[in-house]
Write a protein that holds these residues in place. Structure first.
Motif, PDB file in Angstrom:
ATOM      1  N   ILE A 222       0.900  -1.207  -0.016  1.00 47.04           N
ATOM      2  CA  ILE A 222       0.078   0.004  -0.038  1.00 47.04           C
ATOM      3  C   ILE A 222       1.042   1.378   0.034  1.00 47.04           C
ATOM      4  N   ASP A 223       0.716   1.979  -0.832  1.00 48.19           N
ATOM      5  CA  ASP A 223       1.383   3.327  -0.842  1.00 48.19           C
ATOM      6  C   ASP A 223       0.404   4.364  -1.749  1.00 48.19           C
ATOM      7  N   ASN A 224       0.414   5.764  -1.435  1.00 48.95           N
ATOM      8  CA  ASN A 224      -0.462   6.689  -1.902  1.00 48.95           C
ATOM      9  C   ASN A 224       0.163   7.272  -3.034  1.00 48.95           C
ATOM     10  N   ASP A 225       1.365   6.753  -3.725  1.00 47.55           N
ATOM     11  CA  ASP A 225       2.192   7.522  -4.951  1.00 47.55           C
ATOM     12  C   ASP A 225       1.684   6.602  -5.826  1.00 47.55           C
ATOM     13  N   PRO A 226       0.949   7.245  -6.829  1.00 50.53           N
ATOM     14  CA  PRO A 226       0.671   6.300  -8.102  1.00 50.53           C
ATOM     15  C   PRO A 226       1.730   5.770  -8.911  1.00 50.53           C
ATOM     16  N   VAL A 227       3.098   6.360  -8.786  1.00 52.85           N
ATOM     17  CA  VAL A 227       4.164   5.605  -9.340  1.00 52.85           C
ATOM     18  C   VAL A 227       4.753   4.447  -8.537  1.00 52.85           C
ATOM     19  N   VAL A 228       4.458   4.438  -7.404  1.00 47.22           N
ATOM     20  CA  VAL A 228       4.930   3.082  -6.499  1.00 47.22           C
ATOM     21  C   VAL A 228       3.859   2.198  -6.857  1.00 47.22           C
ATOM     22  N   ARG A 229       2.682   2.624  -6.939  1.00 54.46           N
ATOM     23  CA  ARG A 229       1.411   1.550  -7.380  1.00 54.46           C
ATOM     24  C   ARG A 229       1.930   0.897  -8.771  1.00 54.46           C
ATOM     25  N   ALA A 230       2.326   1.828  -9.815  1.00 50.54           N
ATOM     26  CA  ALA A 230       2.616   1.211 -11.068  1.00 50.54           C
ATOM     27  C   ALA A 230       3.832   0.171 -11.003  1.00 50.54           C
ATOM     28  N   HIS A 231       4.835   0.538 -10.104  1.00 49.67           N
ATOM     29  CA  HIS A 231       5.968  -0.443  -9.964  1.00 49.67           C
ATOM     30  C   HIS A 231       5.422  -1.531  -9.438  1.00 49.67           C
ATOM     31  N   CYS A 232       4.652  -1.588  -8.318  1.00 48.05           N
ATOM     32  CA  CYS A 232       4.028  -2.848  -7.481  1.00 48.05           C
ATOM     33  C   CYS A 232       3.405  -3.349  -8.682  1.00 48.05           C
ATOM     34  N   ASP A 233       2.452  -3.001  -9.305  1.00 45.32           N
ATOM     35  CA  ASP A 233       1.424  -3.608 -10.338  1.00 45.32           C
ATOM     36  C   ASP A 233       2.209  -4.510 -11.323  1.00 45.32           C
ATOM     37  N   ALA A 234       3.324  -3.808 -11.864  1.00 40.45           N
ATOM     38  CA  ALA A 234       4.213  -4.711 -12.965  1.00 40.45           C
ATOM     39  C   ALA A 234       5.106  -5.516 -12.122  1.00 40.45           C
ATOM     40  N   LEU A 235       5.473  -5.584 -10.982  1.00 35.48           N
ATOM     41  CA  LEU A 235       6.190  -6.509 -10.277  1.00 35.48           C
ATOM     42  C   LEU A 235       5.295  -7.906  -9.892  1.00 35.48           C
ATOM     43  N   LEU A 236       4.131  -7.478  -9.528  1.00 29.94           N
ATOM     44  CA  LEU A 236       3.329  -8.435  -9.253  1.00 29.94           C
ATOM     45  C   LEU A 236       2.634  -9.331 -10.160  1.00 29.94           C
ATOM     46  N   ALA A 237       2.277  -8.556 -11.432  1.00 33.92           N
ATOM     47  CA  ALA A 237       1.807  -9.258 -12.606  1.00 33.92           C
ATOM     48  C   ALA A 237       0.673 -10.276 -12.396  1.00 33.92           C
ATOM     49  N   ASN A 238      -0.398  -9.877 -11.627  1.00 34.02           N
ATOM     50  CA  ASN A 238      -1.576 -10.834 -11.385  1.00 34.02           C
ATOM     51  C   ASN A 238      -0.919 -12.076 -10.467  1.00 34.02           C
ATOM     52  N   ALA A 239      -0.054 -11.877  -9.814  1.00 35.10           N
ATOM     53  CA  ALA A 239       0.411 -13.306  -9.017  1.00 35.10           C
ATOM     54  C   ALA A 239      -0.770 -13.482  -7.728  1.00 35.10           C
ATOM     55  N   PRO A 240      -1.172 -14.515  -7.738  1.00 38.97           N
ATOM     56  CA  PRO A 240      -2.106 -14.853  -6.852  1.00 38.97           C
ATOM     57  C   PRO A 240      -1.614 -14.617  -5.493  1.00 38.97           C
ATOM     58  N   GLY A 241      -2.455 -14.009  -4.584  1.00 39.80           N
ATOM     59  CA  GLY A 241      -2.084 -13.594  -3.012  1.00 39.80           C
ATOM     60  C   GLY A 241      -1.538 -12.511  -2.945  1.00 39.80           C
ATOM     61  N   LEU A 242      -1.017 -11.874  -4.168  1.00 37.48           N
ATOM     62  CA  LEU A 242      -0.196 -10.475  -3.908  1.00 37.48           C
ATOM     63  C   LEU A 242      -0.925  -9.353  -4.612  1.00 37.48           C
ATOM     64  N   SER A 243      -1.156  -8.143  -3.869  1.00 35.69           N
ATOM     65  CA  SER A 243      -1.828  -7.124  -4.266  1.00 35.69           C
ATOM     66  C   SER A 243      -1.079  -5.669  -4.186  1.00 35.69           C
ATOM     67  N   ALA A 244      -1.495  -4.748  -4.878  1.00 44.15           N
ATOM     68  CA  ALA A 244      -1.093  -3.332  -4.692  1.00 44.15           C
ATOM     69  C   ALA A 244      -2.220  -2.537  -4.396  1.00 44.15           C
ATOM     70  N   MET A 245      -2.231  -1.619  -3.578  1.00 49.28           N
ATOM     71  CA  MET A 245      -3.312  -0.547  -3.393  1.00 49.28           C
ATOM     72  C   MET A 245      -2.975   0.887  -3.264  1.00 49.28           C
ATOM     73  N   GLU A 246      -3.427   1.630  -3.859  1.00 48.73           N
ATOM     74  CA  GLU A 246      -2.963   2.912  -3.973  1.00 48.73           C
ATOM     75  C   GLU A 246      -4.094   3.887  -2.703  1.00 48.73           C
ATOM     76  N   ALA A 247      -3.460   4.106  -1.626  1.00 45.60           N
ATOM     77  CA  ALA A 247      -4.271   4.645  -0.587  1.00 45.60           C
ATOM     78  C   ALA A 247      -3.047   5.488   0.204  1.00 45.60           C
ATOM     79  N   ASP A 248      -3.871   6.168   1.229  1.00 46.05           N
ATOM     80  CA  ASP A 248      -2.974   6.927   2.103  1.00 46.05           C
ATOM     81  C   ASP A 248      -3.296   6.362   3.498  1.00 46.05           C
ATOM     82  N   ILE A 249      -2.030   6.232   4.082  1.00 48.37           N
ATOM     83  CA  ILE A 249      -1.974   5.495   5.491  1.00 48.37           C
ATOM     84  C   ILE A 249      -2.768   6.580   6.492  1.00 48.37           C
ATOM     85  N   ARG A 250      -2.772   7.854   6.337  1.00 50.35           N
ATOM     86  CA  ARG A 250      -3.554   8.719   7.018  1.00 50.35           C
ATOM     87  C   ARG A 250      -5.004   8.521   7.218  1.00 50.35           C
TER      88      ARG A 250
END
Length: 258
Positions: free
Chosen positions: A100-128
């Protein structure tokens, strides 16, 4: 985890500065300039970045070995191997991880890394807004809060100013956790070299990377309601093997069990 996230090469980003310190390539001139000014004051800051990374790896491994199979990485930052899921799945290949990160660039990196791997997810959100995150994790069946979960806040809480209620963030996740869950966190200390603190304030004031240096007792307070695991809330290198040196930037690490 930035205050005003996004792809902006003119504003320093905490995620990109950390990426540079670890030898990554996902950073801009403005990030490198801030990093170089920090290194000019405290050359061992790059060493500390590796200590923090090793702390994260050690803590995730220990949590997985303790039977925890769910991990929430809050303020995940730009992926750096070994990632949380790589460490956890070395212990149990079925481990679930949400980045989880609120930076869309980080989300894009995570999406590319995970590549629809089961049990792994990325979420764009603010911990505040922790309750929104928890509600989304439940609604999308990403985390089962009736089972133990490890919540990571590594290199994150010192970017949350007092008026943004950092203790309430931790409390929200603590209250949602099942018994046996763990909180894994790090935080900068006001014991840090005074020149370094002045430099970092000048470089990051009112930017996404603005840092607050809290007293040790304020850092320990993040574990209210948890059992602190040994060796307690101490400079991060004290969690690691070997006689590691002190650094001019002081970063505490702690693990709490509910």
């Amino acid at each position: 985890m930035d205050r005003a996230p996004g792809l902006n090469p003119n504003v320093p980003s905490s995620a990109r500065i950390y990426d540079y310190m670890l030898g990554g390539k996902d950073n801009y001139d403005v990030d490198r300039e801030v990093a170089h000014r920090m290194l000019a004051v405290a050359p061992d800051t790059r060493t500390l970045a590796w200590f923090i990374r090793k702390f994260l790896v050690m803590a995730v491994r220990r949590a997985a070995e303790a039977g925890i199979r769910q991990f929430i990485d809050l303020g995940a930052g730009i992926p750096t191997s070994p990632n949380v899921h790589e460490v956890a799945r070395k212990v149990d290949p079925s481990a679930t991880v949400v980045y989880i990160d609120n930076d869309p660039v980080v989300r894009a990196h995570c999406d590319a890394l995970l590549a629809n791997a089961p049990g792994l997810s990325a979420m764009e959100a603010d911990i505040r807004r922790p309750h929104e995150i928890i509600d989304q994790l439940k609604a999308e069946s990403l985390i089962d809060f009736s089972e133990p979960v490890a919540v990571l806040l590594v290199g994150v809480l010192h970017y949350v100013m007092d008026d943004e209620k950092p203790y309430d963030i931790v409390a929200a996740f603590r209250d949602a956790m099942a018994p046996g869950s763990q909180l894994i966190f790090t935080h900068t200390s006001d014991e840090t070299n005074s020149e370094f603190k002045s430099r970092s304030h000048e470089d990051t004031n009112k930017s996404p990377s603005q840092v607050i240096y809290r007293r040790p007792d304020q850092i320990v307070a993040f574990l209210d309601g948890f059992e602190a695991l040994s060796p307690g809330v101490v400079p991060a290198q004290q969690w690691l093997e070997g006689d590691l040196p002190k650094t001019q930037m002081v970063m505490y690490g702690g693990i709490g069990r509910k």
